[in-house]
Design a protein around this motif. Structure first.
Motif, PDB file in Angstrom:
ATOM      1  N   THR A 209       0.834  -1.206   0.000  1.00  9.66           N
ATOM      2  CA  THR A 209       0.000   0.000   0.000  1.00  9.66           C
ATOM      3  C   THR A 209       0.869   1.256   0.000  1.00  9.66           C
ATOM      4  N   VAL A 211       2.025   4.814   0.909  1.00 15.04           N
ATOM      5  CA  VAL A 211       1.760   5.585   2.141  1.00 15.04           C
ATOM      6  C   VAL A 211       0.943   6.839   1.838  1.00 15.04           C
ATOM      7  N   ARG A 237      13.244  -7.575   6.285  1.00 15.32           N
ATOM      8  CA  ARG A 237      14.406  -8.398   5.954  1.00 15.32           C
ATOM      9  C   ARG A 237      15.649  -7.784   6.568  1.00 15.32           C
TER      10      ARG A 237
ATOM     11  N   MET B   1      18.937  -0.408   4.806  1.00 13.26           N
ATOM     12  CA  MET B   1      19.365  -1.690   4.247  1.00 13.26           C
ATOM     13  C   MET B   1      18.194  -2.660   4.132  1.00 13.26           C
ATOM     14  N   SER B   2      17.339  -2.626   5.184  1.00  8.90           N
ATOM     15  CA  SER B   2      16.170  -3.507   5.189  1.00  8.90           C
ATOM     16  C   SER B   2      15.264  -3.212   4.004  1.00  8.90           C
ATOM     17  N   LEU B   5      16.871  -4.522   0.782  1.00  8.41           N
ATOM     18  CA  LEU B   5      16.712  -5.977   0.704  1.00  8.41           C
ATOM     19  C   LEU B   5      15.271  -6.336   0.356  1.00  8.41           C
ATOM     20  N   ASP B   6      14.359  -5.579   0.940  1.00  5.01           N
ATOM     21  CA  ASP B   6      12.949  -5.823   0.687  1.00  5.01           C
ATOM     22  C   ASP B   6      12.611  -5.574  -0.782  1.00  5.01           C
ATOM     23  N   ALA B   9      14.100  -8.352  -2.825  1.00  7.91           N
ATOM     24  CA  ALA B   9      13.347  -9.603  -2.642  1.00  7.91           C
ATOM     25  C   ALA B   9      11.988  -9.540  -3.326  1.00  7.91           C
ATOM     26  N   THR B 285       5.679   2.601  -0.777  1.00 11.86           N
ATOM     27  CA  THR B 285       4.815   1.675  -0.054  1.00 11.86           C
ATOM     28  C   THR B 285       5.221   1.619   1.416  1.00 11.86           C
ATOM     29  N   ALA B 286       4.232   1.256   2.230  1.00  9.57           N
ATOM     30  CA  ALA B 286       4.458   1.189   3.675  1.00  9.57           C
ATOM     31  C   ALA B 286       5.336  -0.012   3.992  1.00  9.57           C
ATOM     32  N   ARG B 287       6.501   0.225   4.547  1.00  8.46           N
ATOM     33  CA  ARG B 287       7.405  -0.874   4.902  1.00  8.46           C
ATOM     34  C   ARG B 287       7.893  -0.756   6.341  1.00  8.46           C
ATOM     35  N   ASP B 288       8.120   0.450   6.769  1.00  9.92           N
ATOM     36  CA  ASP B 288       8.689   0.653   8.097  1.00  9.92           C
ATOM     37  C   ASP B 288       7.594   1.132   9.060  1.00  9.92           C
TER      38      ASP B 288
END
Lengths: 248, 313
Positions: A209, A211, A237, B1-2, B5-6, B9, B285-288
């Motif tokens: 989604t 933000v 990750r 970094m996360s 990687l995300d 991936a 996109t919402a990741r954190d």
């Protein structure tokens, strides 16, 4: 004309609730009246526990009944699963009548998840004035009202639903009501349906989604209406040698 | 970094294509498509061109390296271009004189000489028409040998002229010494031109005569050596065609397959990195969880991990 129809709907609610919650006594010499009961696929314990943390984080409860709406920005973010998990946790923890009301008329999926017949449901109750179908689940104290077959004009049905006393009547009977609401941005009836709940929980699917869309949805409904947000399908990750990120 | 990687991936298929499949495909294509035809000839260098006498090379350079260096220096000269044009005239390469002139002017900068061993020199000429390539390369070898022979002849001629002057001088000195002895004998009857003479004047004249003779003999010896050396260098300095001009293929990029593959791999990795940067910049996109909470100004109640088992629903 429309007002009369809504009045008739409101008049039917107590009868339906009575039938669902307190089935008539068995009459000697007659077969017992069959009560519809569905076997809900057991959810994993960790998932129910995460959903438990959602309702525990929301202020309210106590002596009053609570109505929590689960919504999202776009469709397919996992709100139905989270609504089911939260209703399961509420019913198990409080041992009080808990209702899962599916109001996402456009994309109903609760009947499929629970393995019960999709209709009659909420749509049929509003449109045809058929008795309100309340299904008892295999989870103690948990009841379900499916959305029914998808209508052609979900916004109109949602408006009629909002005009009726359904949610208030349900809240009088059920201490906990979890409403599976339509998506706020991608559904035409999202913002209208959001009025049905006292408090809203916004489900945001991680890595899917945008933000800025979520921000738009929050501004559309009003920040004060939201009890909080849930980041779903989150899989941070990390490199093998680094410390794994902490989950909320 | 996360987040990086995300992103990798979440689009791992694209990155596999960019970083693995594309380099492999381009390398495979490069080994067949991205190659140019060229004519090459293998030349045998008996001795280094600058070696004074056959066999020995100067410093640590092998004869092949020395010859390759010389060829590289000779090729850009106008004298070589003219010699090449004349050789092409003789071989009747091209339709007419103007075409030959154009060919000679265009070909000269494209010749490449390299050593392939202690005595083997490879001369290559890239072009697309095999018959013309082979003929031009043959003419180039002939022109180079002519140029080399001319250089040698000029060099030997200069030495010979210098030695000839020395011989003349020595012969003049000898004649003067002989005349001086003859005059002294005529003025002093009884004296004989001998090294055993008791007359110191006669002894001096006889000594001068002997030195003059020795000088003449020495210069004549040098001239003889020069003749031998000239013949020897004429035989050894000329490049012998070991492998006649023939067509071959070479990579367009770099000198060989591995180098070319490395360049393609680096280019593809750079492309993948650029794609990642673009994704990074455009992805909203919402990741954190913290970023989401900060931007929405709504408390984040909980994060729910990815639940693949929910797919059955």
């Amino acid at each position: 004309m429309e007002k009369e129809r809504i009045q008739r709907l409101n008049a039917d609610i107590p009868t339906s609730l009575e039938a669902a919650l307190r089935p008539p006594q068995r009459i000697p010499g007659f077969a017992p009246r069959r009560v519809e009961r569905v076997e809900v696929t057991p959810l994993p314990g960790w998932f129910v526990d995460r959903c438990r943390r959602i309702y525990m984080s929301i202020p309210g409860g106590g002596d009053h009944s609570r109505t929590i709406g689960i919504t999202s920005t776009l469709a397919g973010e996992g709100k139905t699963s989270i609504a089911l998990g939260m209703a399961t946790a509420l019913a198990s923890d409080t041992r009080e009548p808990t209702l899962l009301l599916e109001c996402d008329l456009e994309r109903s999926s609760l009947a499929r998840i629970c393995g019960c017949a999709p209709s009659p449901g909420l749509r049929e109750w509003v449109e045809t004035e058929s008795p309100l179908r309340i299904v008892k689940s295999s989870v103690d104290h948990l009841f379900i009202i499916p959305a029914g077959t998808p209508p052609s004009d979900p916004a109109r049905l949602t408006w009629e639903l909002a005009q009726s006393n359904l949610v208030a009547s349900l809240a009088a009977q059920f201490r906990n009501t979890v409403i599976d609401l339509p998506a706020l941005i991608s559904s035409s009836s999202g913002s209208l349906a959001a009025r049905l709940a006292d408090q809203l929980v916004l489900v945001v699917r991680s890595a899917t989604t945008p933000v800025n869309e979520v921000e738009r949805a929050v501004e559309l409904i009003g920040r004060e209406r939201f009890a909080g947000a849930v980041l779903n399908a989150h899989s941070p990750r990390h490199l093998p040698w680094s410390r794994p990120p902490q989950l909320y | 970094m996360s987040r990086v990687l995300d992103l990798v991936a979440s689009r791992w298929k694209t990155f596999v294509v960019l970083a693995v499949l594309l380099p492999a495909a381009l390398t495979a294509a490069g080994s067949t498509v991205l190659q140019r035809t060229q004519a090459s000839v293998g030349l045998w260098a008996q001795a280094a061109p600058s070696a004074p006498q056959g066999g020995a090379s100067q410093g640590s350079e092998s004869p092949a390296q020395a010859q390759a260096d010389t060829i590289t220096q000779v090729i850009p000269t106008t004298a070589f271009a003219e010699a090449l044009r004349q050789a092409m005239d003789r071989a009747h390469i091209g339709a007419d004189a103007s075409e030959r002139n154009q060919l000679a002017a265009a070909a000269a900068p494209q010749f490449r000489a390299s050593s392939a061993g202690s005595h083997l020199v490879l001369l290559t000429y890239p072009c697309d028409v095999p018959s013309t390539c082979v003929a031009v390369l043959g003419a180039a070898v002939e022109a180079y040998n002519q140029q080399a022979a001319k250089l040698r002849a000029t060099e030997i001629g200069q030495i010979r002229t210098a030695l000839g002057g020395q011989l003349d001088d020595a012969q003049n000195v000898l004649v003067q010494a002989e005349n001086a002895v003859a005059t002294y004998v005529a003025q002093h009857p009884g004296e004989t031109p001998s090294s055993a003479s008791t007359d110191p004047q006669m002894d001096l004249l006889v000594g001068q005569l002997a030195a003059a003779k020795q000088q003449v003999v020495s210069v004549q010896g040098k001239l003889s050596d020069l003749q031998v050396a000239a013949a020897s260098r004429a035989a050894q300095g000329t490049l012998t065609t070991l492998d006649p001009p023939h067509m071959s293929r070479r990579a367009v990029i770099g000198d060989g397959g591995i180098f070319q593959a490395a360049i393609i791999l680096v280019a593809c990795l750079a492309l993948a990195a650029a794609y990642l940067v673009v994704l990074w910049r455009l992805d909203d996109t919402a990741r954190d969880p913290r970023v989401l909470e900060r931007r929405l100004h709504v408390p984040l109640l909980v994060t729910i991990p990815r639940f693949s088992a929910m797919r059955r629903f």
